[in-house]
Design an enzyme around this catalytic site. Structure first.
Site, mmCIF file in Angstrom:
data_model
loop_
_atom_site.group_PDB
_atom_site.id
_atom_site.type_symbol
_atom_site.label_atom_id
_atom_site.label_comp_id
_atom_site.label_asym_id
_atom_site.label_seq_id
_atom_site.Cartn_x
_atom_site.Cartn_y
_atom_site.Cartn_z
ATOM 1 N N ASP A 174 -12.785 -31.152 1.235
ATOM 2 C CA ASP A 174 -11.951 -32.306 0.923
ATOM 3 C C ASP A 174 -11.167 -31.976 -0.343
ATOM 4 O O ASP A 174 -11.764 -31.603 -1.367
ATOM 5 C CB ASP A 174 -12.805 -33.549 0.701
ATOM 6 C CG ASP A 174 -13.638 -33.907 1.919
ATOM 7 O OD1 ASP A 174 -13.143 -33.727 3.046
ATOM 8 O OD2 ASP A 174 -14.787 -34.363 1.744
ATOM 9 N N VAL A 175 -9.843 -32.132 -0.294
ATOM 10 C CA VAL A 175 -9.025 -31.615 -1.394
ATOM 11 C C VAL A 175 -8.012 -32.634 -1.900
ATOM 12 O O VAL A 175 -7.564 -33.514 -1.168
ATOM 13 C CB VAL A 175 -8.282 -30.325 -0.972
ATOM 14 C CG1 VAL A 175 -9.265 -29.281 -0.472
ATOM 15 C CG2 VAL A 175 -7.222 -30.601 0.088
#
Length: 260
Positions: free
Chosen positions: A130-131
């Site tokens: 998740d970025v």
């Protein structure tokens, strides 16, 4: 011949199916088992299911729910949420799930990727990253625990590390684009495609088949995943499980891929 995969991503929260915006404000959109049955009827390529409570609460995977979904599912199923050991991953595969996804645990202990890969096979292990985009930068930080903890590590470095350690696939989910339905972060997808040689799936932002086509056009054979696109319909986001027909998928893929 390998072809792009069109993949719904379902989020489980408090036992129900939800959709978030920027990983916040989960909206209930239905029963996960009913959703699986509908996607069966629509001959979906693959399905990702993530329990967003398990890791955040330090809980075990819900093996009863996983077994129920696996029994109903007639497509490849990837499950993530709460997996912290190779033994848990092996148990989930034993329930009939094709792939196990890990995220926070892989960041906390990169050797876990190798142990799980050795236990269940590289092809069955997915690392989810998740970025968020860094301010005034072209790089992206990896976050864990539903986007609440910044590891301050570059997604590209972590993806390379995961691939080296035995991951069979990388899923990158854009927190910035989550629930926006305004398109993927194509620059991120393209750079990631050039960074690692293992299969990748991009998640976060898709709002139309055109968005899927643009991703495939930029990155070729790839997993194009979406949440809102497959659970909402129309400008007012009425809840409706949907998925393109095989003819629609073929038309979109043919239009997107470069001609030989």
């Amino acid at each position: 011949m390998l072809r792009p995969r069109i993949i719904p991503c379902l989020l489980i929260h408090e036992g129900g199916l939800v959709k978030t915006v920027h990983f916040k404000s989960p909206k209930y959109v239905g029963d996960p088992i009913n959703a699986v049955k509908i996607f069966n009827e629509k001959e979906t390529d693959e399905l990702i299911v993530v329990d967003i409570d398990a890791t955040a609460n330090g809980a075990e995977p819900d093996y009863k729910l996983i077994a129920h979904m696996a029994a109903e599912c007639r497509m490849p199923l990837c499950y993530g949420g709460g997996v912290r050991t190779a033994e848990q991953a092996k148990r989930i595969i034993g329930l009939g799930v094709e792939k196990v996804a890990i995220s926070a645990a892989a960041l906390a202990d990169p050797t876990l990727v190798t142990r799980i890969s050795d236990e269940i096979g590289r092809q069955s292990l997915v690392v989810v990253l998740d970025v968020k985009k860094r301010m005034l930068s072209r790089d992206y930080d990896v976050y864990t625990h539903n986007g609440t903890k910044n590891t301050k590590r570059s997604v590209f470095d972590v993806a390379l590390e995961a691939a080296k350690n035995g991951a069979g696939e990388i899923v990158v989910n854009s927190i910035d684009n989550d629930g926006q339905m305004k398109g993927y972060d194509l620059a991120l997808a393209e750079k990631l495609r050039k960074t690692v040689s293992i299969p990748i799936t991009i998640l976060g932002g898709a709002g139309s088949l055109d968005d899927l086509g643009q991703l495939i056009g930029r990155c070729g054979v790839i997993g194009a995943a979406a949440g809102s696109l497959f659970v909402f319909k129309g400008a007012y986001r009425a809840v409706l499980i949907n998925y393109p027909t095989l003819a629609q998928r073929d038309e979109m893929i043919l239009a997107a891929l470069p001609r030989a």
